[in-house]
Write an enzyme that holds these catalytic residues in place. Structure first.
Site, PDB file in Angstrom:
ATOM      1  N   HIS A  85       0.625  -1.125  -0.049  1.00  0.00           N
ATOM      2  CA  HIS A  85      -0.061  -0.035  -0.093  1.00  0.00           C
ATOM      3  C   HIS A  85       0.740   1.277   0.028  1.00  0.00           C
ATOM      4  O   HIS A  85       1.886   1.349   0.728  1.00  0.00           O
ATOM      5  CB  HIS A  85      -0.971   0.177   1.121  1.00  0.00           C
ATOM      6  CG  HIS A  85      -1.771   1.261   1.137  1.00  0.00           C
ATOM      7  ND1 HIS A  85      -2.802   1.486   0.488  1.00  0.00           N
ATOM      8  CD2 HIS A  85      -1.596   2.646   1.673  1.00  0.00           C
ATOM      9  CE1 HIS A  85      -3.335   2.682   0.622  1.00  0.00           C
ATOM     10  NE2 HIS A  85      -2.586   3.546   1.816  1.00  0.00           N
ATOM     11  N   ASP A 164     -15.435   2.114   6.075  1.00  0.00           N
ATOM     12  CA  ASP A 164     -14.517   2.995   5.851  1.00  0.00           C
ATOM     13  C   ASP A 164     -15.102   3.811   4.816  1.00  0.00           C
ATOM     14  O   ASP A 164     -14.713   4.959   4.805  1.00  0.00           O
ATOM     15  CB  ASP A 164     -13.168   2.196   5.260  1.00  0.00           C
ATOM     16  CG  ASP A 164     -12.117   3.058   4.691  1.00  0.00           C
ATOM     17  OD1 ASP A 164     -11.720   3.903   5.298  1.00  0.00           O
ATOM     18  OD2 ASP A 164     -11.991   3.070   3.398  1.00  0.00           O
ATOM     19  N   ARG A 171     -15.275  12.308   6.750  1.00  0.00           N
ATOM     20  CA  ARG A 171     -13.918  12.851   7.206  1.00  0.00           C
ATOM     21  C   ARG A 171     -13.628  13.958   6.099  1.00  0.00           C
ATOM     22  O   ARG A 171     -12.922  14.939   6.506  1.00  0.00           O
ATOM     23  CB  ARG A 171     -12.869  11.812   7.302  1.00  0.00           C
ATOM     24  CG  ARG A 171     -12.881  11.236   8.517  1.00  0.00           C
ATOM     25  CD  ARG A 171     -12.044   9.939   8.590  1.00  0.00           C
ATOM     26  NE  ARG A 171     -10.592  10.194   8.244  1.00  0.00           N
ATOM     27  CZ  ARG A 171      -9.701   9.529   7.548  1.00  0.00           C
ATOM     28  NH1 ARG A 171     -10.185   8.300   7.099  1.00  0.00           N
ATOM     29  NH2 ARG A 171      -8.409  10.025   7.455  1.00  0.00           N
ATOM     30  N   SER A 186      -8.641   3.284   8.287  1.00  0.00           N
ATOM     31  CA  SER A 186      -9.007   3.192   6.947  1.00  0.00           C
ATOM     32  C   SER A 186      -8.144   2.453   5.980  1.00  0.00           C
ATOM     33  O   SER A 186      -8.753   1.757   5.191  1.00  0.00           O
ATOM     34  CB  SER A 186      -9.157   4.785   6.329  1.00  0.00           C
ATOM     35  OG  SER A 186      -9.416   4.888   4.965  1.00  0.00           O
ATOM     36  N   LYS A 190      -9.153  -1.888   4.928  1.00  0.00           N
ATOM     37  CA  LYS A 190      -9.429  -2.513   3.552  1.00  0.00           C
ATOM     38  C   LYS A 190      -8.234  -3.460   3.047  1.00  0.00           C
ATOM     39  O   LYS A 190      -8.663  -4.620   2.401  1.00  0.00           O
ATOM     40  CB  LYS A 190      -9.234  -1.232   2.589  1.00  0.00           C
ATOM     41  CG  LYS A 190     -10.490  -0.181   2.541  1.00  0.00           C
ATOM     42  CD  LYS A 190     -10.456   0.941   1.227  1.00  0.00           C
ATOM     43  CE  LYS A 190      -9.125   1.575   1.502  1.00  0.00           C
ATOM     44  NZ  LYS A 190      -9.440   2.741   2.563  1.00  0.00           N
TER      45      LYS A 190
END
Length: 427
Positions: A85, A164, A171, A186, A190
């Site tokens: 990520h 999320d 947000r 968040s 995922k």
């Protein structure tokens, strides 16, 4: 029976207290099903923004958000699984060559990616530049591609961490995006729902990144690794400089071309370095490489033999795209109507070296060319962008090429040349 009163939970976090696990899970569950109003979640998010969360609270919040929808498991595969990520960046096309490269070495890569946000390009938008490529697959199709090819890059399904999706949208409009606990939950909700056993985080730091300082980047990296390990995953993180763009291409189709160059064993040195830097721990933590040196040997062999490029082509075909893009990208990918050279100005006669290239400015230029979205409903022009971008440390004389603008018209290109030049600082 214990009473669940949402405002008491908000007040407790406002006052810096630790929220009991059962209350935090109930809070997330009710928000997901709609029985907790958005204004109460917004108030809670703001309390977290100012008061933070303990490591255990972050773990519970992440787990509750992960379990708000489907979770995937890859136990039936005959190979380990890993994913990476990135917190995003200008020119960050790393996932596109990374996934097939790692898959070619025996690690399955189930990768669920996102779209562009502001000036930061999204992996899915880049892949959309390939004619026919489908980023929206069902879970069954996702499993099939992963099993047959070894890697698959898709978008988030409606049932993957829906809490999320709801919380992020909230947000975004309540000023609570830059909260380490909320960012951690968040990202991890995922990635954990996605099911990969190993997670490698690429945290960007600098003018073109969300985290502007090394201290902010290290705090987020530590939080992500801690959260992943609490959830039973193997994890590590690197912090990468984002004060200048990654590679020489910024823009969707152009970044696909550069990704293919990497898989051919070529491409810009900084991009190759980052791909390998992330691929190595994906192999070592997954157990297919005994150490970093062994991982590098396997990765170099996959590039040299063409196995990584072949895996990329197979993934494209399996997801409906034109596999010939791997061999002849210039013929398959969209191209811009007009290309303009931006050259070093006269003053470089006295200051002949590029000191820096501001990533944020370059990202804004590509956005204004049409390569990103200014509002959510904007259509992206996949052909526009920048290539042949000169990097910091390069020596130039007046008239040398600094970059090329790929635009929809001469007028658009010429209007953006001053902004493009302003990204460069000379010494």
């Amino acid at each position: 029976m214990k009473q669940f009163v949402p405002q008491w939970i908000i007040e407790a976090k406002r006052d810096g207290k630790t929220i009991p696990e059962s209350d935090l899970r109930e809070f997330v569950n009710r928000f997901t099903d709609g029985s907790l109003p958005e204004y109460q979640m917004a108030a809670f998010a703001m309390a977290v923004f100012f008061r933070g969360m303990s490591g255990e609270e972050k773990h519970v919040l992440t787990d509750a958000m992960m379990r708000s929808g489907d979770t995937l498991s890859w136990e039936s595969l005959d190979r380990p699984t890993a994913d990476k990520h990135s917190t995003g960046g200008i020119g960050d096309k790393i996932s596109i060559p990374l996934a097939p490269l790692v898959a070619a070495c025996g690690v399955a890569v189930p990768m669920i990616s996102g779209r562009g946000l502001g000036i930061t390009g999204g992996t899915l938008d880049k892949l959309d530049a390939i004619p026919g490529y489908r980023t929206s697959l069902s879970v069954e199709e996702f499993r099939s591609v992963l099993k047959t090819v070894g890697c698959s890059i898709i978008g988030q399904t409606d049932r993957l961490a829906p809490a999320d999706r709801k919380l992020y949208a909230l947000r975004d409009v309540t000023g609570t995006v830059p909260s380490i606990p909320l960012i951690t939950a968040s990202i991890l909700s995922k990635k954990l729902a996605e099911g990969a056993e190993t997670l490698v985080f690429d945290v960007k730091c600098g003018s073109g990144a969300f985290m502007k300082t090394p201290e902010q980047a290290r705090t987020l990296a530590d939080s992500l690794v801690d959260g992943a390990r609490r959830a039973g995953r193997k994890a590590t993180a690197i912090i990468h400089d984002m004060n200048q763009p990654i590679g020489q291409c910024i823009g969707n189709a152009l970044e696909i071309r550069e990704s293919i160059e990497i898989l051919q064993g070529a491409g810009p040195a900084d991009t190759r370095k980052l791909v390998l830097e992330l691929a190595v721990p994906m192999l070592t933590l997954s157990g297919v490489a005994s150490d970093d040196a062994d991982a590098r040997r396997q990765l170099d062999a996959a590039l040299a033999s063409g196995a990584a490029l072949e895996t990329f082509a197979k993934m494209v075909v399996a997801q409906g795209g034109n596999g010939k893009v791997a061999d002849t990208p210039a013929k398959i990918l969209p191209t811009a109507s007009f290309v303009a050279d931006v050259v070093a100005p006269a003053e470089t006669a006295d200051t002949p070296q590029i000191e820096s290239v501001d990533a944020e400015t370059i990202g804004r230029v590509v956005l204004l060319l049409g390569g990103g979205r200014q509002i959510a409903t904007d259509a992206i022009d996949y052909a526009v962008g920048i290539d042949r971008l000169a990097s910091a440390g390069t020596s130039v004389v007046p008239g040398d090429l600094l970059l090329r603008l790929h635009a929809r018209s001469r007028e658009e290109a010429e209007a953006l040349i001053p902004m493009a030049l302003s990204a460069f600082r000379f010494r």
